[in-house]
Design a protein around this motif. Structure first.
Motif, PDB file in Angstrom:
ATOM      1  N   GLY A 215     -48.285  43.916   3.917  1.00 62.65           N
ATOM      2  CA  GLY A 215     -47.574  45.174   3.680  1.00 62.65           C
ATOM      3  C   GLY A 215     -46.083  44.987   3.449  1.00 62.65           C
ATOM      4  O   GLY A 215     -45.356  45.947   3.200  1.00 62.65           O
ATOM      5  N   GLU A 216     -45.615  43.746   3.491  1.00 60.52           N
ATOM      6  CA  GLU A 216     -44.199  43.473   3.241  1.00 60.52           C
ATOM      7  C   GLU A 216     -43.847  43.917   1.819  1.00 60.52           C
ATOM      8  O   GLU A 216     -44.560  43.627   0.873  1.00 60.52           O
ATOM      9  CB  GLU A 216     -43.948  41.967   3.399  1.00 60.52           C
ATOM     10  CG  GLU A 216     -42.506  41.631   3.690  1.00 60.52           C
ATOM     11  CD  GLU A 216     -42.292  40.140   3.973  1.00 60.52           C
ATOM     12  OE1 GLU A 216     -41.158  39.695   3.806  1.00 60.52           O
ATOM     13  OE2 GLU A 216     -43.266  39.449   4.354  1.00 60.52           O
ATOM     14  N   GLY A 217     -42.746  44.671   1.691  1.00 61.48           N
ATOM     15  CA  GLY A 217     -42.315  45.164   0.387  1.00 61.48           C
ATOM     16  C   GLY A 217     -42.806  46.563   0.071  1.00 61.48           C
ATOM     17  O   GLY A 217     -42.354  47.194  -0.884  1.00 61.48           O
ATOM     18  N   LYS A 218     -43.740  47.065   0.876  1.00 63.67           N
ATOM     19  CA  LYS A 218     -44.329  48.390   0.612  1.00 63.67           C
ATOM     20  C   LYS A 218     -43.274  49.501   0.668  1.00 63.67           C
ATOM     21  O   LYS A 218     -43.218  50.356  -0.229  1.00 63.67           O
ATOM     22  CB  LYS A 218     -45.452  48.663   1.618  1.00 63.67           C
ATOM     23  CG  LYS A 218     -46.113  50.005   1.432  1.00 63.67           C
ATOM     24  CD  LYS A 218     -47.195  50.222   2.479  1.00 63.67           C
ATOM     25  CE  LYS A 218     -47.467  51.703   2.606  1.00 63.67           C
ATOM     26  NZ  LYS A 218     -48.274  52.034   3.747  1.00 63.67           N
ATOM     27  N   GLU A 219     -42.440  49.490   1.706  1.00 63.37           N
ATOM     28  CA  GLU A 219     -41.405  50.535   1.844  1.00 63.37           C
ATOM     29  C   GLU A 219     -40.439  50.502   0.671  1.00 63.37           C
ATOM     30  O   GLU A 219     -40.098  51.537   0.102  1.00 63.37           O
ATOM     31  CB  GLU A 219     -40.631  50.369   3.160  1.00 63.37           C
ATOM     32  CG  GLU A 219     -41.365  50.898   4.380  1.00 63.37           C
ATOM     33  CD  GLU A 219     -41.960  52.301   4.199  1.00 63.37           C
ATOM     34  OE1 GLU A 219     -41.197  53.234   3.867  1.00 63.37           O
ATOM     35  OE2 GLU A 219     -43.184  52.451   4.363  1.00 63.37           O
ATOM     36  N   GLN A 220     -39.984  49.275   0.300  1.00 63.96           N
ATOM     37  CA  GLN A 220     -39.054  49.146  -0.831  1.00 63.96           C
ATOM     38  C   GLN A 220     -39.709  49.665  -2.112  1.00 63.96           C
ATOM     39  O   GLN A 220     -39.060  50.317  -2.922  1.00 63.96           O
ATOM     40  CB  GLN A 220     -38.626  47.682  -1.046  1.00 63.96           C
ATOM     41  CG  GLN A 220     -37.810  47.104   0.081  1.00 63.96           C
ATOM     42  CD  GLN A 220     -38.686  46.375   1.107  1.00 63.96           C
ATOM     43  OE1 GLN A 220     -39.698  46.897   1.571  1.00 63.96           O
ATOM     44  NE2 GLN A 220     -38.294  45.170   1.471  1.00 63.96           N
TER      45      GLN A 220
END
Length: 193
Positions: free
Chosen positions: A179-184
Motif C-alpha cells: 500500500g506504499e504510495g497509495k495516499e500520494q
C-alpha cells in the motif's frame, strides 16, 4: 480517499459502448503484467474487483469502473505483449487511440511502469502518445516493495530520464502489496476530479 462504492459498469470496445454520463475519468495504461488490476484493487481496498492474472494480455476491452458514484477508472488493454497476433494488436491500438482522442470526460492518465526495470520502448511511446494529446500523466512505478530502499532513488532517476518527464507530471513509487504510495496517488488523482 475513502472508497465506499466500486463496481465495473461496462467493458467497451468502441465509442458507442462508453457510458453516457458525464463523470470524470482517469485512464489506466501500462504494459501487460505491470500490475494495473492490482493497482485498482489496492486503491479501492477490494481484493478482486479488477481481475488479476498471471497470463499477460488478459484485458482486451476498456473496462469502466465506477468509483463512489462520482468518477470512473478506465482500465485500458495492456500493451507490449508478444503472444498476441499483429491483427489483434492493431485492433487494440485503434480502440485505445479512439478512446484517448475522443473522450472529453478523460481528465488524466495513470501510466503504470515497472519500478524494477527501465521503461520499455512501448512505455516511452505511450508516454509520448499521451503528451501528444496533451493529457496530464501520473506515472505510477509499480512493484516498489521488490526494490531495496537504498536503490529506490536510482530507479526513480532512471525512469525520469528515460521518459524525459515533463515538469507538470509526477512519478509515484507504488506497492500493491504494502500500500506504499497509495495516499500520494489519491492526493494527485484528486486534483483531476
Amino acid at each position: 480517499m475513502k472508497v465506499n462504492q466500486a463496481e465495473i459498469v461496462i467493458s467497451a470496445v468502441s465509442k458507442a459502448q462508453y457510458p453516457g454520463d458525464q463523470f470524470p475519468e482517469i485512464a489506466l495504461a501500462g504494459r501487460s503484467n505491470v500490475g494495473k488490476s492490482s493497482f485498482i484493487n489496492r486503491m479501492i481496498q477490494r481484493k478482486n474487483l479488477a481481475r488479476t492474472s498471471s497470463k499477460p494480455g488478459k484485458t482486451q476491452t476498456l473496462n469502466f469502473y465506477m468509483i463512489n458514484e462520482s468518477f470512473f477508472f478506465v482500465d485500458v488493454p495492456g500493451y507490449g505483449y508478444a503472444k498476441v497476433s499483429k491483427k489483434e494488436r492493431e485492433a487494440w491500438g485503434r480502440m485505445v487511440e479512439e478512446y484517448f482522442k475522443t473522450r472529453d470526460t478523460l481528465k488524466a492518465t495513470v501510466l503504470l511502469i515497472d519500478f524494477r526495470h527501465p521503461p520499455t520502448e512501448d512505455d516511452l511511446i505511450m508516454y509520448d502518445f499521451l503528451k501528444h494529446f496533451e493529457l496530464p500523466v501520473v506515472v505510477i512505478a509499480t512493484k516498489l516493495d521488490k526494490i531495496n530502499k537504498t536503490k529506490r532513488q536510482k530507479h526513480l532517476k532512471v525512469i525520469e530520464e528515460a521518459l524525459e518527464i515533463e515538469p507538470e507530471d509526477v512519478i509515484i513509487p507504488f506497492s500493491a502489496e504494502t500500500g506504499e504510495g497509495k495516499e500520494q496517488a489519491w492526493n494527485k488523482l484528486k486534483e483531476f476530479l
